[in-house]
Scaffold this active site. Structure first.
Site, short mmCIF file in Angstrom:
data_model
loop_
_atom_site.label_atom_id
_atom_site.label_comp_id
_atom_site.label_asym_id
_atom_site.label_seq_id
_atom_site.Cartn_x
_atom_site.Cartn_y
_atom_site.Cartn_z
CG ASP A 12 -2.05 0.97 1.16
OD1 ASP A 12 -1.89 2.03 0.52
OD2 ASP A 12 -3.12 0.69 1.73
CB CYS A 52 -6.91 2.45 -0.57
SG CYS A 52 -5.43 3.02 0.30
CG HIS A 105 -9.83 0.16 1.88
ND1 HIS A 105 -8.90 1.15 2.08
CD2 HIS A 105 -11.02 0.71 2.20
CE1 HIS A 105 -9.50 2.24 2.50
NE2 HIS A 105 -10.79 2.00 2.58
CG ASP A 303 -2.84 0.78 -2.77
OD1 ASP A 303 -1.65 1.13 -2.66
OD2 ASP A 303 -3.68 0.95 -1.86
CG HIS A 304 -2.13 4.53 -3.87
ND1 HIS A 304 -1.35 5.04 -2.86
CD2 HIS A 304 -3.22 3.99 -3.27
CE1 HIS A 304 -1.94 4.83 -1.70
NE2 HIS A 304 -3.08 4.18 -1.91
#
Length: 494
Positions: A12, A52, A105, A303-304
């Protein structure tokens, strides 16, 4: 031939440049570097909606934001109502045992979203703060923590005071084995004992870190505290964001902090990366000990990213490289005779491509709902006739609702064009000559032709969108931005 096992490792907020294999001058990731040497590393991998929730929807569905409908961050959309076909569901249909460990999430929090089982740690306390509900309803890590020797019944991972969206950094305050990163690695190893030995498995191993809190074990933070001091760097375009500047706020999105604070945040961030790398080594060694390593496909991504002070930005959601570019490694099973080793791929790819890639490599049919594309052509030498060898995409379209507007961008990894829907501001970067995105070429007359090309590509991607971003072939400043919730629900009903 037996079906290969598949492990998808998702971290993450990990920047795409933060790997030793990428040539980063400071971050130490020896085991991920070795993984890249066993497969292919994608130099221009992006998260098209870099926060997310929407990023994980792309990962699980193999869909672009135009198709899955999550054009920004918003809670409260029931996952199964909108996204019935998933990566894990397709593996399950093919006879795989499917397991998720760590962060999902999704809404609601205990939704298994197609996995046979989930061991959950999303790392967010807003579930608990809303009515002080018992952690057992939405988390497996904290109840486990409270059962450990020497830990009290009301402790949690947040006791040290470093926030989940904060630049405040400090070492972990408990034994390292109790850290959420260590827990995730431990649960993966223990699950290998409990798996069904008669079936292949798909394991989604999802670490909450290096997302804040920036709280690595002391040894990991100490590795990076003596780096050269952080120095604030600005380009010639950050004035576009002056209206949203919040200087001195430790949970800021755009603004200035003291260089000392950012320096310490960077040490915590890098330390969490090295800690994850060490835990991955535990998992890789366990695969060897169980005799599974030779027949297991492993992919690693995030995710980023995290802006980490670049251009006075922190956190994510913007289309700049620190936020939108992610690491992406695909290592075919070592016993795959057609696998390429140590490849570096230049084409632009995105999280939507993970699902079709892993299904394809495992010999599982890719559902028509995917608009991502398999990357097997880049990681294996055996050509396959059909759409897999059609010309690759020329560019990627990304977007995110942020700062009360839609931030739009298009890139091929070499050039990038960005447009803000409310302000009408434009940036154009030559990423090969200017990887730090320091010099905006949009207002430079000599680059008018390049600007027209890339602006036209964004117009092509936005034509027909319900927000009205395009009218008579031109971008419309001030177009209405629909909420992610209504957009996703509209797609579900279509």
């Amino acid at each position: 031939m037996n079906k290969p096992n598949v492990i998808l490792i998702c971290v993450d907020e990990w920047r795409g440049d933060c790997l030793g294999a990428e040539g980063h001058p400071h971050v130490q990731t020896p085991h991920l570097d070795e993984l890249a040497g066993r497969g292919a590393r994608f130099r221009h991998a992006y998260s098209a909606t870099p926060t997310c929730v929407p990023a994980r929807v792309a990962l699980f569905t193999g869909q672009s934001q135009e198709r899955h409908g999550r054009v920004g961050y918003e809670e409260g959309v029931k996952f199964d109502d909108v996204h019935p076909v998933t990566l894990q569901g397709e593996f399950g249909r093919a006879g795989y045992q499917t397991q998720a460990i760590g962060k999902l999430h999704v809404h609601p929090a205990r939704n298994r979203v197609g996995f046979d089982d989930v061991l959950l740690h999303d790392g967010f306390l807003h579930f608990a703060r809303k009515g002080r509900r018992d952690f057992k309803f939405f988390d497996d890590y904290v109840p486990w923590l409270r059962r450990q020797p020497g830990v009290t019944a009301d402790e949690e991972y947040f006791d040290h005071g470093a926030g989940c969206n904060s630049t405040v950094a400090r070492p972990w305050d408990k034994a390292e084995r109790l850290h959420p990163t260590s827990w995730t690695g431990t649960q993966a190893v223990e699950w290998l004992y409990r798996r069904d030995p008669t079936a292949p498995f798909f394991l989604y191993l999802s670490f909450h870190r290096p997302h804040p809190p920036y709280d690595p074990p002391r040894w990991a933070m100490d590795m990076y505290l003596d780096l050269p001091a952080f120095k604030r760097r600005l380009g010639d375009w950050e004035h576009h964001f002056e209206s949203v500047r919040t200087n001195g706020n430790h949970q800021l999105a755009f603004g200035t902090l003291s260089e000392a604070v950012t320096h310490r945040a960077r040490a915590g961030y890098y330390g969490l990366m090295t800690q994850i790398d060490m835990q991955l080594m535990r998992v890789f060694e366990a695969l060897n000990e169980f005799g599974l390593a030779e027949d297991t496909i492993i992919a690693f991504t995030s995710d980023h990213g995290e802006m980490l002070g670049d251009h006075d930005f922190y956190r994510k959601a913007v289309g700049y490289e620190g936020s939108a570019r992610v690491p992406f490694i695909v290592a075919p099973a070592p016993n795959d005779p057609a696998a390429r080793r140590g490849g570096v791929v230049d084409e632009v790819v995105e999280l939507r491509d993970v699902m079709p890639t892993l299904l394809d490599l495992a010999g599982v049919p890719v559902p028509e709902s995917c608009d991502g594309r398999s990357l097997a052509r880049f990681v294996r030498d055996s050509p396959v006739d059909g759409p897999d060898h059609a010309p690759w995409r020329q560019w990627l379209h990304g977007e995110h609702v942020y700062f009360g507007q839609s931030l739009q961008w298009v890139t091929d990894g070499h050039v990038k064009y960005l447009w803000a829907s409310e302000w009408g501001t434009e940036e154009l970067f030559d990423l090969d000559a200017d990887p730090g995105e320091m010099h905006n070429l949009a207002p430079v007359p000599e680059h008018a032709e390049l600007l027209a090309l890339w602006k036209g590509r964004l117009i092509a991607d936005l034509t027909g969108r319900e927000e009205g971003f395009v009218h008579d072939g031109e971008l419309v400043t001030g177009a209405t931005v629909v909420t992610m919730l209504s957009h996703a629900r509209a797609l579900a009903g279509s």
